[in-house]
Design an enzyme around this catalytic site. Structure first.
Site, short mmCIF file in Angstrom:
data_model
loop_
_atom_site.label_atom_id
_atom_site.label_comp_id
_atom_site.label_asym_id
_atom_site.label_seq_id
_atom_site.Cartn_x
_atom_site.Cartn_y
_atom_site.Cartn_z
N LYS A 29 0.82 -1.21 0.00
CA LYS A 29 0.00 0.00 0.00
C LYS A 29 0.85 1.25 0.00
CE LYS A 29 -4.58 -0.46 0.32
NZ LYS A 29 -5.19 -1.50 1.11
N1 GLU Z 1 -11.29 -3.24 -0.42
C1 GLU Z 1 -10.45 -4.33 -0.81
C2 GLU Z 1 -9.03 -3.87 -0.98
O1 GLU Z 1 -8.75 -2.72 -1.00
C3 GLU Z 1 -10.87 -4.99 -2.11
C4 GLU Z 1 -12.12 -5.72 -1.97
C5 GLU Z 1 -12.61 -6.58 -3.11
O2 GLU Z 1 -12.32 -6.31 -4.30
O3 GLU Z 1 -13.33 -7.50 -2.81
O4 GLU Z 1 -8.13 -4.68 -1.10
#
Ligand code: GLU
Length: 281
Positions: free
Chosen positions: A250
């Protein structure tokens, strides 16, 4: 057949090339199928989600040429809904409270016979008296899904859970995750619960996301069955790797879309960079 897909970022950092791959893969697939593309903001972690990251998500995606339907669903605005879903599972006796600290879990894992990690941890509900005492003392706890109870609730259907992935029909194996945490005290949902609920609510027919979430499908189909929700088709794409050959974190600041844009890169450059470094999973 209708085709609805989504990109569901968490605004806990700036989007990077890996997110661009997810967003573009889903968007291009929706276009190709004449379907719909949704954007969902997964901001349940109020300690880490920040408005500036959310604002940049919209900027980055628009810059990439992606168009999404409005209004955008922001999970933080629907916490009451997730609480209701969680309460339903609690009432059915499918969850149990886990009062262990991270430390206690780590010790239990260390003394486990073979390669157990937190994700495959299993526990049991405490005896009522001990639980009542710890609750009265205000000790924090997490709600875990009991696979034992799920098996009892679904009967033989538990063993015939399947989903459609890129290689065809896959047998779902929720056991590999163990008893997962679906909520923490004072935190009414987990990613798994909110994501599965929202995909169904939003009529998502195709979940398209990175290989890092491939394993999650095994749990998600169980949640769908327990909650009586429709099951989408799953497609996973390879991950964009950094120069060290590892998946981008990230905080991989050099490859945030924002940084690339500021360095004069174009959306076409981003597509070319993704193609060049995408690791086929
Ligand atoms: N919110 C999740 C992430 O940032 C991704 C969720 C999904 O695509 O199911 O990794």
């Amino acid at each position: 057949m209708s085709f609805v897909t989504r990109f569901a970022p968490s605004p806990t950092g700036y989007l990077h090339l890996g997110h661009a791959l997810s967003a573009l893969t889903a968007f291009d697939a929706a276009r190709a199928a004449g379907g719909r593309f949704l954007l969902r903001i997964e901001d349940i972690d109020r300690g880490r989600a920040r408005p500036e990251f959310e604002a940049t998500i919209y900027e980055d995606l628009a810059w990439l040429g992606i168009e999404w339907e409005t209004p955008v669903r922001r999970q933080s605005e629907h916490m009451g809904e997730y609480t209701r879903v969680l309460d339903g599972l609690i009432e059915r006796g499918l969850l149990y409270r886990d009062f262990r600290t991270r430390r206690e879990i780590a010790d239990a894992i260390a003394s486990a016979p073979h390669g157990v990690n937190e994700d495959v941890f299993r526990g049991e509900a405490l005896a009522e008296a001990e639980e009542a005492e710890r609750l009265a003392a205000g000790e924090p706890f997490a709600w875990r899904l009991s696979l034992k109870k799920a098996r009892a609730a679904l009967g033989p259907a538990y063993f015939s859970l399947v989903f459609e992935g890129e290689t065809g029909v896959v047998r779902a194996d929720p056991e590999r995750h163990g008893d997962v945490v679906l909520a923490r005290k004072d935190f009414p949902t987990s990613y798994h619960l909110a994501s599965v609920w929202d995909d169904a609510l939003q009529g998502v027919t195709h979940v398209i996301r990175g290989d890092d979430l491939r394993e999650a499908a095994h749990l998600h189909v169980l949640l769908q069955r327990l909650l009586d929700l429709p099951r989408p088709i799953y497609r996973h794409h390879g991950l964009v790797l950094g120069e060290d050959g590892k998946r981008l974190a990230k905080r991989a600041t050099g490859v945030t879309l924002r940084a690339l844009r500021e360095r004069g890169k174009t959306p076409a450059d981003v597509r070319a960079m993704i193609r060049a470094s995408a690791h086929q999973g």
